[in-house]
Design a protein around this motif. Structure first.
Motif, PDB file in Angstrom:
ATOM      1  N   PHE A  59       0.822  -1.208   0.000  1.00 37.59           N
ATOM      2  CA  PHE A  59       0.000   0.000   0.000  1.00 37.59           C
ATOM      3  C   PHE A  59       0.856   1.259   0.000  1.00 37.59           C
ATOM      4  CE2 PHE A  59      -2.392  -3.429   1.901  1.00 37.59           C
ATOM      5  CZ  PHE A  59      -3.564  -3.390   1.150  1.00 37.59           C
ATOM      6  N   VAL A  60       2.015   1.188   0.652  1.00 39.30           N
ATOM      7  CA  VAL A  60       2.904   2.353   0.701  1.00 39.30           C
ATOM      8  C   VAL A  60       3.510   2.631  -0.671  1.00 39.30           C
ATOM      9  CG1 VAL A  60       5.056   3.264   1.657  1.00 39.30           C
ATOM     10  CG2 VAL A  60       3.442   2.067   3.144  1.00 39.30           C
ATOM     11  N   GLY A 102       2.727   6.596  -6.955  1.00 39.97           N
ATOM     12  CA  GLY A 102       1.558   7.218  -7.567  1.00 39.97           C
ATOM     13  C   GLY A 102       1.713   8.722  -7.697  1.00 39.97           C
ATOM     14  N   ALA A 103       2.578   9.324  -6.868  1.00 40.38           N
ATOM     15  CA  ALA A 103       2.816  10.766  -6.939  1.00 40.38           C
ATOM     16  C   ALA A 103       3.476  11.171  -8.248  1.00 40.38           C
ATOM     17  CB  ALA A 103       3.690  11.206  -5.754  1.00 40.38           C
ATOM     18  N   LYS A 135      -1.705   3.548  -9.622  1.00 43.62           N
ATOM     19  CA  LYS A 135      -1.508   2.906  -8.323  1.00 43.62           C
ATOM     20  C   LYS A 135      -1.864   1.417  -8.345  1.00 43.62           C
ATOM     21  CE  LYS A 135      -2.091   6.990  -5.383  1.00 43.62           C
ATOM     22  NZ  LYS A 135      -2.830   7.583  -4.243  1.00 43.62           N
ATOM     23  N   ASN A 158       1.254   4.389  -3.194  1.00 44.48           N
ATOM     24  CA  ASN A 158       1.022   5.777  -2.808  1.00 44.48           C
ATOM     25  C   ASN A 158       2.226   6.654  -3.124  1.00 44.48           C
ATOM     26  OD1 ASN A 158      -1.590   5.525  -1.846  1.00 44.48           O
ATOM     27  ND2 ASN A 158      -0.920   4.858   0.180  1.00 44.48           N
TER      28      ASN A 158
END
Length: 436
Positions: A37-38, A44-45, A50, A41
């Motif tokens: 999950f990290v 994804g920036a 994602k 994120n």
């Protein structure tokens, strides 16, 4: 069939069995599941999808763990490295305004170089050249580093503009969940309850869901996100690696991943008792597993893959063979189907495990020869450097640069392996580049 597996992984020789290895593999997975999950994120920036990063991270991790287990027979799990993924996203893509496709190509090129220097056993020679005292310091430093991660993730310490860090609020329900999990895990560990860390995390999850601090998943199964947008993008953008700036980016990917992984492997091997005569048996196979995983990860579409300090959680509950991470590999595959369930494993749930493992890893500090100041200084810089710079590689760099200087000052310069002099020069250049 079961006996063949036990023989292949040398269960009897290593003093382990299927129950221990399976529990260790699950514990390792739960300790590092947050990366699923990290990583999306963080990456994804940059504009990466994602969902694609989630699947790529899971598949690359599964591949890395399986290869490490089967080829090297070590309980060392691999996944997308924290820190280097932030460098990928925020420094390279956002800071330098380099498209994520080109940055991914940089990871691909760095992985090819990795494979070459691994085949020529250069990485193995470098690790063997590190003095035993500094290896103990690396293990201790990583122990403090991951304990600090646990304190931070659990809300026990927070940032402060005046003092840099301070004690977190003990009235926060999520912080209290960390405290509860830590107390449960410590008591179980002291009582020598098998799987104490795993049980502690399970108890924390149940308490969190019962009190409403952790959202109960509405479903258990979800579709696997496609990796079409990231698959093989690295290969098609290799021609974009055509500037000095991008060359530095590739070099940074190479050096940070190299020494993060080297430091982690040394620390984990020390914790598990694998180090013999200042050498790690089958280290070449472990490094080959690592470099091939980074290569596959770049093809799938994720940031550099490396060894995970969270593997120490599995080692702490008895994992000693590669079968541990074969189980972890299977868990990563299953995770692609059960992504909603993984939301239950929050940072507050894993924080106590990191803290306890940090305690276990610092035991090697008593093996360092503190009576000799020329050894104490570089060892101390490594130990302190990792948590305060929030980087395993930076901590190793500080100690490696200091070591030849202190040894020369004490008229022991001839005892320093020539490789260590070379590493000191490389690290000076490395830190200079990063500070620009």
């Amino acid at each position: 069939m079961m006996q063949k597996i036990a023989n292949y992984f040398h269960f009897e020789e290593l003093g382990t069995n299927f129950r221990k290895e399976t529990l260790a593999g699950i514990t390792t997975f739960i300790s590092m599941a947050y990366i699923l999950f990290v990583n999306p994120n963080v990456l994804g920036a940059t504009g990466m999808d994602k969902g694609a990063v989630f699947t790529s991270t899971a598949l690359a991790s599964a591949f890395g763990c399986f290869i490490m287990g089967v080829v090297a027979n070590y309980p060392f799990a691999l996944s997308a490295s924290l820190g280097i993924n932030a460098f990928f996203a925020y420094s390279v893509c956002i800071g330098m305004k380099i498209p994520w496709e080109t940055a991914l190509a940089g990871v691909f090129v760095a992985s090819l170089i990795f494979i070459v220097i691994t085949l020529f056993k250069l990485r193995e020679k470098i690790i063997d050249s590190i003095p035993a005292d500094l290896k103990y310091a690396i293990g201790t430093g990583i122990g403090l580093f991951i304990a600090f991660l646990g304190f931070h993730n659990g809300g026990l310490v927070v940032s402060d503009p005046s003092t840099m860090v301070k004690l977190g609020s003990l009235t926060e329900p999520t912080t209290l969940l960390t405290v509860a999990g830590l107390i449960i895990s410590v008591v179980l560990f002291i009582k020598k309850v098998p799987g104490a860390i795993f049980i502690g995390m399970l108890a924390s999850s149940i308490i969190g869901m019962f009190t409403g601090l952790i959202k109960v998943p509405s479903s258990l199964v979800a579709g696997i996100p496609s990796i079409k947008s990231t698959f093989l993008v690295a290969v098609t953008h290799v021609d974009k690696i055509n500037t000095v700036q991008l060359g530095i980016v590739v070099l940074t990917f190479l050096l940070v991943t190299f020494f993060d992984t080297a430091g982690t492997l040394v620390a984990l091997a020390e914790q598990a008792g694998f180090v013999k005569n200042n050498k790690i048996p089958r280290i070449g196979r472990a490094l080959a597993s690592d470099s091939s995983s980074m290569f596959v990860g770049s093809l799938l579409g994720t940031s550099p893959i490396g060894a995970y300090v969270e593997s120490s959680a599995g080692i702490a509950v008895g994992g000693r063979s590669g079968f541990t991470v074969v189980i972890t590999s299977i868990m990563f595959i299953l995770a692609t189907f059960f992504s909603p369930l993984l939301g239950v494993i929050t940072s507050q749930v894993t924080a106590p495990a990191l803290i306890i493992v940090g305690v276990l890893m610092t035991k090697s500090i008593n093996k360092i020869d503190w009576s000799k100041f020329e050894i104490a200084v570089p060892a101390f810089l490594i130990i302190l450097g990792m948590p305060i710079t929030y980087s395993i590689a930076d901590g190793i760099a500080l100690g490696t640069i200091a070591y030849p200087i202190t040894m020369i000052a004490s008229k022991r310069g001839k005892e320093v392996n020539p490789m260590m002099y070379g590493l000191a020069v490389v690290f000076v250049i490395f830190l200079w580049i990063l500070s620009k």
